[in-house]
Design an enzyme around this catalytic site. Structure first.
Site, PDB file in Angstrom:
ATOM      1  N   GLY A 177      -7.404   8.376   0.739  1.00 31.68           N
ATOM      2  CA  GLY A 177      -8.419   7.753  -0.116  1.00 31.68           C
ATOM      3  C   GLY A 177      -9.607   7.229   0.674  1.00 31.68           C
ATOM      4  O   GLY A 177     -10.448   6.511   0.134  1.00 31.68           O
ATOM      5  N   GLU A 214      -7.536  -0.688   5.641  1.00 34.62           N
ATOM      6  CA  GLU A 214      -6.075  -0.643   5.488  1.00 34.62           C
ATOM      7  C   GLU A 214      -5.391  -0.966   6.819  1.00 34.62           C
ATOM      8  O   GLU A 214      -4.396  -1.691   6.857  1.00 34.62           O
ATOM      9  CB  GLU A 214      -5.640   0.731   4.983  1.00 34.62           C
ATOM     10  CG  GLU A 214      -6.074   0.987   3.536  1.00 34.62           C
ATOM     11  CD  GLU A 214      -5.750   2.388   3.024  1.00 34.62           C
ATOM     12  OE1 GLU A 214      -5.818   2.587   1.809  1.00 34.62           O
ATOM     13  OE2 GLU A 214      -5.449   3.276   3.840  1.00 34.62           O
ATOM     14  N   ASP A 238       0.862  -1.184   0.000  1.00 32.98           N
ATOM     15  CA  ASP A 238       0.000   0.000   0.000  1.00 32.98           C
ATOM     16  C   ASP A 238       0.903   1.241   0.000  1.00 32.98           C
ATOM     17  O   ASP A 238       2.109   1.149   0.216  1.00 32.98           O
ATOM     18  CB  ASP A 238      -0.895  -0.006   1.248  1.00 32.98           C
ATOM     19  CG  ASP A 238      -2.066   0.973   1.133  1.00 32.98           C
ATOM     20  OD1 ASP A 238      -2.187   1.662   0.107  1.00 32.98           O
ATOM     21  OD2 ASP A 238      -2.859   1.034   2.092  1.00 32.98           O
ATOM     22  N   SER A 239       0.280   2.371  -0.228  1.00 32.18           N
ATOM     23  CA  SER A 239       1.024   3.626  -0.201  1.00 32.18           C
ATOM     24  C   SER A 239       0.733   4.376   1.100  1.00 32.18           C
ATOM     25  O   SER A 239       0.194   3.802   2.049  1.00 32.18           O
ATOM     26  CB  SER A 239       0.639   4.465  -1.425  1.00 32.18           C
ATOM     27  OG  SER A 239       1.485   5.585  -1.505  1.00 32.18           O
ATOM     28  N   ALA A 240       1.098   5.653   1.134  1.00 30.85           N
ATOM     29  CA  ALA A 240       0.852   6.493   2.314  1.00 30.85           C
ATOM     30  C   ALA A 240       0.776   7.940   1.847  1.00 30.85           C
ATOM     31  O   ALA A 240       1.237   8.277   0.747  1.00 30.85           O
ATOM     32  CB  ALA A 240       1.983   6.324   3.321  1.00 30.85           C
ATOM     33  N   GLY A 256      -5.035   7.415   4.610  1.00 29.47           N
ATOM     34  CA  GLY A 256      -6.469   7.697   4.630  1.00 29.47           C
ATOM     35  C   GLY A 256      -6.890   8.772   3.657  1.00 29.47           C
ATOM     36  O   GLY A 256      -8.065   9.140   3.604  1.00 29.47           O
TER      37      GLY A 256
HETATM   38  C1  5RP Z   1      -5.831   5.562   0.941  1.00 32.61           C
HETATM   39  C2  5RP Z   1      -4.437   5.760   1.365  1.00 32.61           C
HETATM   40  C3  5RP Z   1      -3.405   5.934   0.294  1.00 32.61           C
HETATM   41  O1  5RP Z   1      -2.399   5.011   0.492  1.00 32.61           O
HETATM   42  C4  5RP Z   1      -2.841   7.328   0.372  1.00 32.61           C
HETATM   43  O2  5RP Z   1      -3.895   8.269   0.345  1.00 32.61           O
HETATM   44  C5  5RP Z   1      -1.866   7.611  -0.790  1.00 32.61           C
HETATM   45  O3  5RP Z   1      -2.580   7.687  -1.975  1.00 32.61           O
HETATM   46  P1  5RP Z   1      -1.899   7.958  -3.387  1.00 32.61           P
HETATM   47  O4  5RP Z   1      -1.182   6.721  -3.772  1.00 32.61           O
HETATM   48  O5  5RP Z   1      -3.071   8.261  -4.278  1.00 32.61           O
HETATM   49  O6  5RP Z   1      -0.980   9.133  -3.253  1.00 32.61           O
HETATM   50  O7  5RP Z   1      -4.109   5.784   2.519  1.00 32.61           O
HETATM   51  O8  5RP Z   1      -6.730   5.568   2.023  1.00 32.61           O
END
Ligand code: 5RP
Length: 220
Positions: free
Chosen positions: A98, A104, A82-84, A96
């Protein structure tokens, strides 16, 4: 190179961490979008995925990854990708952006390894420039807003967003989070909070960071 390319680099590098036959926890967002594309190229090698959001589930299916397994059937997962929104040098994160923070966090809790895929702008010294998301039940928004004001935050209800769980998101601006564990614990204790988007108690294990010089790997 633009940010989207950095995200893509990091996302594709995550394939190196996937062992054949495993079930993969899949996050949410624009970086994970690239990861899902990458994962679709080896979909025949994996046992299935656990998705963190309805939007990722739709995307996974659109890429032909149909073995989407129920989170409730797992107490442990080998790997979560996952990303952050922000990550510090202790691998603690704000997540969060997204609105998918609750699932998550559950997937992060059961994952043996959390691989965080980011572009280099997400790496920070102190968390808090990105507004801290909190998923709250709608009836608690006023109470929780007052409580976060007491710790120096400026809460705003995220407009036109209802989470996959039927709740709302409070984005807390203006916090300089010097002690992420303490703030995570404090906010967790407030009645009506479903999940705070601080991932400090359970941070990432590996960061794959897309940069101008390729993917930088940072391990705990
Ligand atoms: C979703 C998240 C995403 O990991 C975070 O918002 C990063 O999103 P992106 O890859 O669009 O920059 O926590 O709830």
């Amino acid at each position: 190179m633009n940010l989207n390319e950095y995200k893509k680099q990091a996302a594709w590098a995550a394939l190196n961490y996937i062992s054949p036959g495993t079930v993969i926890g899949v996050g949410t967002g624009s970086t994970v979008f690239h990861f899902i594309e990458a994962l679709s190229t080896i979909k025949h090698l994996i046992s299935g995925v656990v998705s963190s959001s309805d939007s990722s589930t739709i995307l996974l299916k659109s890429k032909g990854i149909n073995n989407i397994l129920n989170l409730n059937t797992f107490n442990s997962l080998e790997i979560y990708i996952d990303s952050a929104d922000e990550i510090n040098s202790s691998m603690q994160m704000i997540k969060g952006g997204g609105a998918a923070l609750t699932k998550e966090k559950i997937i992060a809790a059961i994952a043996k390894k959390f691989i965080c895929i980011i572009d280099e702008t997400k790496k920070v010294n102190i968390l808090g420039s990105f507004p801290l998301p909190i998923e709250v039940i709608p009836a608690a928004s006023s109470f929780i807003s007052n409580e976060v004001i007491k710790i120096g935050g400026k809460p705003r209800i995220r407009k036109n967003v209802i989470t996959d769980n039927g709740n709302i998101i409070l984005d807390v601006h203006n916090l300089c989070i010097h002690d992420p564990v303490l703030i995570e614990k404090k906010i967790n204790l407030l009645p009506g909070v479903v999940t705070v988007g601080l991932f400090a108690l359970r941070g990432a294990d590996v960061i794959l960071m897309g940069t101008n010089n390729g993917v930088k790997i940072i391990e705990k």
